[in-house]
Design a protein around this motif. Structure first.
Motif, PDB file in Angstrom:
ATOM      1  N   ARG A   1      41.266  40.220  48.974  1.00  0.00           N
ATOM      2  CA  ARG A   1      42.277  39.198  48.691  1.00  0.00           C
ATOM      3  C   ARG A   1      41.622  37.829  48.810  1.00  0.00           C
ATOM      4  O   ARG A   1      40.985  37.536  49.818  1.00  0.00           O
TER       5      ARG A   1
ATOM      6  N   ASP B   1      42.862  35.031  49.407  1.00  0.00           N
ATOM      7  CA  ASP B   1      43.335  34.213  50.525  1.00  0.00           C
ATOM      8  C   ASP B   1      42.653  34.554  51.842  1.00  0.00           C
ATOM      9  O   ASP B   1      42.689  33.772  52.785  1.00  0.00           O
TER      10      ASP B   1
ATOM     11  N   GLY C   1      51.293  39.151  47.309  1.00  0.00           N
ATOM     12  CA  GLY C   1      50.823  38.450  46.134  1.00  0.00           C
ATOM     13  C   GLY C   1      51.724  37.541  45.479  1.00  0.00           C
ATOM     14  O   GLY C   1      51.600  37.031  44.445  1.00  0.00           O
TER      15      GLY C   1
ATOM     16  N   GLY D   1      44.326  37.439  43.934  1.00  0.00           N
ATOM     17  CA  GLY D   1      44.835  36.260  44.614  1.00  0.00           C
ATOM     18  C   GLY D   1      44.642  35.004  43.792  1.00  0.00           C
ATOM     19  O   GLY D   1      43.919  34.999  42.788  1.00  0.00           O
TER      20      GLY D   1
END
Length: 193
Positions: A58, A60, A193, A118
């Motif tokens: 991901r 983030d 998400g 992401g």
């Protein structure tokens, strides 16, 4: 995820699997705004992937704070995506969101497909023309509702700043500048998400 949510993802999952078929070490980039359904699509993709499931990272996890989208995505491109292309071990420099500082470093061995999902995934993979790019979107009100519900209030004070950072990114590397599969997910149950 509800059955309806899974059904909404099925055509997108099939399209991504077709696009990735035959590639030895595929890279799938799932990008789009916060709350659009990127994590839900990535999870559905992993469940449907034939053979060994891909690694999922991901974006983030690697973004250094609420205004670090560009820096985090670029660093992920250098430390993870470039080594993946060379079949070398890649690195994810994680961000500790609770402590608001650099966190653990994760090493990913080569050999498996890689899904990066992401905000900023296209930037992370910008040097990989062979990547499968998927742009996920949803109506603004729906994605805001999903993002704020998903993070149970932790995201609320940061929504406007994040959205502004996102829009700057969008102006530089949005779907209109990149060839991508496009997925619009309205009324999807939040999975991320």
């Amino acid at each position: 995820m509800t059955d309806r949510g899974a059904l909404a993802l099925d055509p997108a999952v099939r399209a991504v699997l077709r696009a990735a078929a035959g590639r030895r070490h595929p890279l799938v980039l799932v990008d789009g705004p916060s709350g659009a359904g990127k994590s839900s699509l990535a999870a559905a993709l992993v469940e449907a992937w034939p053979g060994t499931a891909p690694e999922v990272v991901r974006v983030d996890e690697a973004i250094p704070g609420w205004r670090g989208l560009r820096r985090g995505a670029e660093r992920l491109g250098t430390s993870l995506v470039a080594p993946h292309a060379r079949r070398a071990t890649g690195v994810v420099h994680r961000w500790d969101w609770l402590a608001d500082r650099a966190g653990a470093v994760a090493r990913l061995r080569p050999g498996r497909a890689l899904v990066i999902e992401g905000c900023g995934a296209f930037l992370a993979g910008r040097d990989r023309p062979d990547a499968v790019r998927v742009w996920v979107d949803a109506p603004y009100a729906e994605r805001r509702r999903r993002a704020l519900a998903r993070d149970r209030g932790a995201f609320d004070p940061h929504w406007e700043g994040w959205e502004a950072d996102w829009r700057r990114y969008l102006g530089r590397l949005g779907p209109q500048r990149t060839r991508a599969l496009r997925v619009r997910l309205a009324r999807l149950e939040p999975r991320g998400g």
